[in-house]
Design an enzyme around this catalytic site. Structure first.
Site, PDB file in Angstrom:
ATOM      1  CG  HIS A   1       5.539   8.887   8.241  1.00 41.76           C
ATOM      2  ND1 HIS A   1       4.276   9.246   8.644  1.00 41.76           N
ATOM      3  CD2 HIS A   1       6.369   9.865   8.667  1.00 41.76           C
ATOM      4  CE1 HIS A   1       4.342  10.397   9.271  1.00 41.76           C
ATOM      5  NE2 HIS A   1       5.593  10.790   9.310  1.00 41.76           N
TER       6      HIS A   1
ATOM      7  N   GLY B   1      -4.819  -4.064  -4.337  1.00 43.67           N
ATOM      8  CA  GLY B   1      -4.304  -2.969  -3.524  1.00 43.67           C
ATOM      9  C   GLY B   1      -4.662  -3.091  -2.061  1.00 43.67           C
TER      10      GLY B   1
END
Lengths: 234, 455
Positions: free
Chosen positions: B234, B408
């Site tokens: 974030h 990933g």
């Protein structure tokens, strides 16, 4: 020169973006919170508004809601990347386009220009003022939609999308073409903007009285506006 | 069970299998009779006295000289026989019986005679007191209320009740604790231990409270790990957004001088953006216990869309994604989430399949399940690493610096999304080297296929 209102709580980002957009020949004003953004938006002084969702005091969605019915300045919503829910809600609220943030400024400029072209185009009077397809009549000059003489309330963008679809009523229109004709820009990968607008239009128009679908999805290709008379004859 | 057996044995051992009264009871009876003799009780009184023992388990009889029983009962043949064989021996007074307050004159052996016969003179009439003291035999012994069968039944009922009580007190709570640990292992941390166990004041209660504490600790550790990933992602977004704009400014001002370098920076920024977006998606999925919105979905349509998108991307590296087999089927779920799961799996397959090969996708139906198979033609993955593929940022070989990097977060997102649809993903190596992903989802059976299904 076009005037843009940029509403985002990141002051530094606004400064950078102002610099960028000025170089691209826009006149930019910034607002760092929702209340200021709404105040400035309601002056009607802007050609276009770029609205971030996450803002203090009033968030982007609330600003959009309070703007509706008062000013019809087109809005590009900046949504947080990876927050699909915000994106969907933003379009459901009637934003004209959306862009996930962080975004490439070139993409933003492309979207701004496309939206401005669309608005200008819709201001020009059309030669053919009315178009009727089945029980649906749209007036291109007044930009209104009548469904069995009942008026349907569509946003400007939704009207453009419906118009593009009706121009090819009864035939499949692919998403690239639809995006190009209604949003006046290219379809980008993972761009579901057009799908969102169509889902909203679908909801507003509903199915045919016999339950048949008015706007059908053709998998992997695009959409078709079903003309019932044609289907019956064929 | 050992407890059950021991208590049964104890109960069986506790009873004797004698028909008659115990010697002390017999002595007491005799004393009563003695008292009545003294008071010159008549036949009626004796009958009344006898009647109070009528319903006892141990039968005592009194017969007169003619051989008639006072209460007109049938006297066992053996007793009558013994009476006949024994010469009538009138009593001289009552001296043979004990005097009040004195120990009985008759010894224990005498009182326990199998066929106890005692002449009694009442009102000048000779009677005989008869008691059947024989040991019970055969079936009679078996089915006597205190016989073996009776005792075993009683023992079973009693020890069964005790065992049931012990089991419900000890074993059932342990079973409950076990199911609670299963819930903890499955990821349900809060309220995993039942309140009734927490409320107990014994060792099981202690154990339950310890379990609860442990679950809370694990939960907070897990949550803080997820929160870290989410917060970092974030917080990365704002600087990234600024970086991108600054990069745009640099583009504007470079006049084409450093264009290749700027493009390279832009590519890496784009990758960072994707990574941040994926981390946030994963964090959001991890927070979800179940799907917020469930609708009947046409999985085939979703798969076709994902395949077409992936094929479009794959063509850039001269690969293809083909749908070898398709089948109409309906699942209950969230179309956006399902699409992103399939996209991630397909993108991964395209990433690892060599140039000029194709990724094959198929969908097959069984009675109640849908199996979507995605197979690439890459190098596969070592067997021991197959399960780890779905962990975020997993790398098959720590030292390997593959052009594509690690796996990933895409597979972790796909796994989580499929899990939220009550399905599972299995990775395996195919015989000719590639990796096969099998996605198994529950089929929505009751939904007619003709009906409109949201794509």
């Amino acid at each position: 020169m076009y005037r843009i209102l940029l509403a985002d709580d990141d002051v530094e980002l606004c400064r950078l973006l102002t610099e960028y957009l000025t170089a691209e020949n826009f006149d930019v004003d910034s607002a760092y919170d929702g209340e200021t953004a709404l105040e400035q938006a309601l002056t009607g002084n802007y050609h276009i508004i770029v609205l971030d969702i996450m803002m203090p005091r009033l968030n982007g969605l609330e600003v959009l809601k309070k703007m509706q019915g008062k000013v019809d300045t087109p809005v590009i919503m900046l949504t947080a990347r990876g927050d699909d829910i915000d994106r969907i809600v933003g379009l459901e609220m009637g934003a004209d386009d959306y862009l996930p943030k962080p975004c490439n400024p070139r993409e933003l400029v492309a979207r701004l220009r496309a939206l401005l072209r669309r608005v200008e185009k819709s201001l020009k009077p059309e030669k053919e003022s009315k178009k009727a397809v089945g029980d649906l009549t749209i007036s291109l000059t007044e930009r209104t939609v009548l469904l069995e003489r009942q008026s349907v309330n569509l946003t400007s963008t939704e009207f453009n999308v419906l118009q593009a679809l009706l121009n090819h009523a009864g035939e499949v229109v692919d998403k690239q073409k639809l995006t190009q004709e209604s949003l006046l820009r290219k379809l980008t990968p993972h761009d579901r903007s057009i799908d969102m607008h169509l889902s909203r239009i679908r909801k507003k128009l509903g199915n045919y009285p016999d339950g048949g679908q008015r706007i059908k999805t053709i998998r992997g290709i695009g959409y078709i506006y079903v003309v019932q008379g044609l289907a019956a004859e064929g | 069970m050992a407890l059950f057996g021991a208590s049964s044995a104890l109960l069986v051992a506790h009873f004797k299998t004698v028909q008659g009264p115990k010697p002390l009871q017999t002595a007491r009876l005799l004393r009563h009779l003695q008292g009545m003799m003294r008071r010159n009780a008549d036949r009626e009184l004796i009958s009344d006295w006898l009647r109070q023992y009528q319903d006892d388990v141990f039968k005592i009889y009194i017969v007169d000289e003619k051989g008639d029983e006072l209460l007109q009962r049938v006297v066992p043949e053996a007793l009558l026989q013994a009476l006949k064989e024994k010469p009538p021996m009138p009593l001289r007074g009552f001296s043979r019986f004990s005097r009040p307050g004195m120990p009985p004159l008759m010894d224990r052996a005498e009182l326990e005679q199998p066929l106890f016969i005692k002449p009694v003179v009442l009102n000048g009439e000779l009677f005989h007191l008869l008691i059947d003291n024989r040991r019970l035999r055969g079936l009679a012994r078996l089915f006597h209320p205190f016989g073996i069968a009776g005792r075993i039944v009683i023992a079973f009922i009693l020890s069964g009740a005790i065992c049931f009580f012990l089991a419900s007190y000890l074993i059932i709570p342990i079973k409950k604790l076990q199911s609670a640990t299963h819930r903890i292992a499955g990821g349900q941390f809060s309220d995993s231990i039942q309140a009734e166990i927490i409320a107990r004041k014994d060792e099981i209660g202690d154990l339950g409270r310890d379990f609860e504490y442990m679950a809370k600790r694990i939960e907070s550790a897990l949550l803080s790990q997820q929160r870290l990933l989410r917060d970092v992602s974030h917080e990365l977004r704002s600087p990234l957004a600024r970086l991108q704009i600054a990069l745009g400014l640099a583009h504007q001002r470079s006049n084409g001088l450093i264009e290749p370098e700027l493009d390279r920076i832009e590519l890496e920024v784009e990758r960072l953006n994707d990574l941040v977006a994926q981390s946030l998606s994963l964090a959001r999925l991890n927070n979800q216990i179940q799907l917020a919105e469930k609708k009947p979905l046409n999985l085939n349509e979703i798969l076709i869309q994902a395949v077409l998108d992936a094929d479009y991307e794959a063509q850039e590296k001269q690969c293809r994604v083909v749908l070898a087999e398709s089948a109409q089927c309906t699942i209950l779920g969230d179309s956006t989430l399902m699409l992103s799961a399939l996209e991630n799996l397909l993108r991964n397959a395209v990433n690892y399949t060599p140039v000029d090969t194709q990724v094959e996708v198929s969908i097959e139906l069984s009675d109640d399940e849908i199996v979507v198979t995605i197979s690439d033609q890459g190098d596969g993955v070592p067997e021991e690493s197959l399960d780890d593929l779905f962990k975020p940022f997993f790398r098959v070989d720590e030292a390997r610096t593959h052009l594509n990097g690690g796996y990933g977060i895409g597979l972790a997102i796909a796994e989580r999304a499929v899990h939220l649809h009550q399905g599972r993903i299995q990775a395996s190596n195919s015989e000719n080297g590639g990796l096969i992903m099998r996605i198994v989802l529950p089929l929505l059976i009751d939904f007619p296929l003709g009906q409109a299904v949201e794509k």
